[in-house]
Write an enzyme that holds these catalytic residues in place. Structure first.
Site, short mmCIF file in Angstrom:
data_model
loop_
_atom_site.label_atom_id
_atom_site.label_comp_id
_atom_site.label_asym_id
_atom_site.label_seq_id
_atom_site.Cartn_x
_atom_site.Cartn_y
_atom_site.Cartn_z
N ASP A 23 -8.09 -9.01 9.29
CA ASP A 23 -7.99 -10.47 9.23
C ASP A 23 -7.18 -10.92 8.02
O ASP A 23 -6.34 -11.83 8.12
CB ASP A 23 -9.38 -11.12 9.24
CG ASP A 23 -10.37 -10.43 8.33
OD1 ASP A 23 -10.06 -9.36 7.78
OD2 ASP A 23 -11.49 -10.97 8.18
N ASP B 198 2.99 -7.76 16.93
CA ASP B 198 3.47 -8.95 17.64
C ASP B 198 3.51 -10.16 16.72
O ASP B 198 4.42 -10.99 16.80
CB ASP B 198 2.59 -9.24 18.86
CG ASP B 198 3.00 -8.43 20.08
OD1 ASP B 198 3.77 -7.47 19.90
OD2 ASP B 198 2.55 -8.75 21.19
N ASP C 55 -1.34 -3.41 17.75
CA ASP C 55 -0.81 -4.23 18.84
C ASP C 55 -0.68 -5.68 18.38
O ASP C 55 0.35 -6.34 18.57
CB ASP C 55 -1.74 -4.12 20.05
CG ASP C 55 -1.11 -4.66 21.33
OD1 ASP C 55 0.05 -5.11 21.29
OD2 ASP C 55 -1.79 -4.63 22.36
N TYR D 166 -8.49 0.91 23.64
CA TYR D 166 -7.70 0.87 24.87
C TYR D 166 -7.98 2.06 25.78
O TYR D 166 -7.81 1.98 26.99
CB TYR D 166 -6.20 0.81 24.55
CG TYR D 166 -5.72 -0.50 23.98
CD1 TYR D 166 -6.56 -1.58 23.83
CD2 TYR D 166 -4.40 -0.65 23.59
CE1 TYR D 166 -6.11 -2.78 23.30
CE2 TYR D 166 -3.93 -1.85 23.06
CZ TYR D 166 -4.80 -2.91 22.91
OH TYR D 166 -4.35 -4.10 22.40
N LYS E 67 -10.86 -2.50 9.60
CA LYS E 67 -12.00 -3.42 9.49
C LYS E 67 -13.21 -2.61 9.03
O LYS E 67 -14.27 -2.57 9.66
CB LYS E 67 -12.25 -4.10 10.84
CG LYS E 67 -13.18 -5.32 10.77
CD LYS E 67 -12.62 -6.45 9.94
CE LYS E 67 -13.56 -7.67 10.01
NZ LYS E 67 -13.17 -8.71 9.04
#
Length: 372
Positions: A221, A249, A245, A142, A189
């Protein structure tokens, strides 16, 4: 205690839900003889409209001279639907996090017993879920360098982390786990990304400093899948900005509504408290926005300053409102007259009259409140 609180209501439903959090904090101040002083400033789309800047200098100055920040929501469809816009509301929030050094975002995720049937997941899967997500907030993709080729057909976003950025949030996550179920799960990851391999290396090196905390690793994942299959396995989730993020959610479905999830963004000097939902412009001004996430964010603000009894009373009020179905339409199919305002009224009333819940319940449905 005296606290100067900067209030940044923002866009959409932000002002409506933030007003309820302030209402509840005022009730706490009255009940416990504290002094909370609130001063408001603009951020996001409304700040762009007013000053062509999503984070005006006056807003940033107010935040830096306050004890804490109560944040609403930002975002507006006219920017969401315009990918070529040079100035965007979200830039204000990202800049605020960076300027204040708010490197850690803390998001509690809990399955409320009275709302188990509201979740799209089966009751037996989510019952007993109690997770705290620690998301790094000022690094990663970001904030990395962004490039777009001259012909507009190739783009890149740089994901970058330093050891220092990782270490500071690792300490917070492990310390939190020591006061919970003593387990940290690092979500990364590392089979693909070099930044994730650095995260895994740093966390592994630091873990022996917290011998009472178990450390687990999951690729993002798999973590996303496990969040749906068996969320009870998690205690503290530690992860980088982008993964945090997404995962947080996703976790919002466990409670049955994203309108229940509060958060704290903290740094070495400053702290900001906000619901994780967006600006929800479709609901603006309709009185249907769930204010509980904002109210629980206010409870996190109190906890940050060691006002644990006060924070616990707010949580009790929230639990009572859910138990009596004094909730907005996202959770309520029984009563059609419970508005954003009335939920705030009920919880504020509960703080003043915790043993008089039935009277509170009746008053709210009559449109009355003892809090002025």
């Amino acid at each position: 205690m005296k606290l100067n609180i900067a209030v940044l209501p923002g866009d959409g439903i932000g002002p409506e839900v933030t007003a309820q959090a302030i209402k509840v904090l005022k009730a706490i101040a009255l009940e416990f003889d504290h002094m909370f002083l609130f001063k408001e400033a603009s951020v996001g789309a409304i700040a762009i409209d007013q000053e062509n800047d999503p984070l005006p200098d006056t807003t940033l100055k107010l935040c830096k001279t306050s004890d804490a920040i109560l944040f609403g929501a930002i975002g507006d469809p006219k920017y969401d639907n315009n990918p070529s816009a040079k100035v965007r509301p979200e830039q204000g929030l990202l800049k605020l996090r960076k300027e204040l050094g708010l490197f850690a975002n803390i998001r509690p995720v809990k399955a409320y017993e009275t709302l188990l049937e509201k979740s799209p997941l089966k009751k037996e899967i989510i019952q007993g879920t109690d997770i705290s997500i620690y998301r790094e907030l000022t690094g990663g993709i970001y904030f990395g360098e962004k490039k777009l080729s001259e012909d507009g057909n190739t783009a890149s976003d740089l994901c970058e982390y330093s050891r220092e950025e990782i270490e500071r949030i690792v300490h917070l996550a492990f310390k939190a786990a020591q006061n919970r179920k003593k387990k940290v799960t690092l979500v990364d990851k590392a089979n693909v990304l070099e930044t994730s391999r650095l995260w895994r290396k740093v966390v592994t090196e630091m873990a022996p400093n917290y011998p009472d905390v178990a450390l687990d690793f999951l690729f993002v994942d798999n973590a996303a899948m496990q969040m749906i299959l068996n969320p009870k396995q998690f205690d503290v989730i530690l992860t980088e900005n982008l993964f945090g993020d997404v995962i947080s959610d996703e976790a919002s479905v466990i409670g049955g509504s994203i309108g229940l999830l509060a958060s704290a963004s903290v740094g070495n000097k400053y702290a900001m408290f906000e619901p994780i939902h967006g600006s929800y412009p479709q609901a603006t001004g309709k009185g249907i926005a769930n204010p509980i996430a904002s109210i629980l964010s206010a409870a996190m603000l109190l906890e940050h300053f060691g006002l644990l009894e006060e924070a616990e009373l707010i949580k009790e009020g929230v639990n009572k409102s859910l138990k009596l179905n004094v909730t907005t339409p996202d959770l309520n199919v029984t009563y059609d007259n419970v508005s954003t305002n009335k939920v705030g009224d009920f919880i504020a009333d509960f703080i003043s009259n915790p043993k008089d819940s039935n009277l509170n319940f009746t008053n709210i449905h009559l449109g009355q409140s003892t809090i002025i």
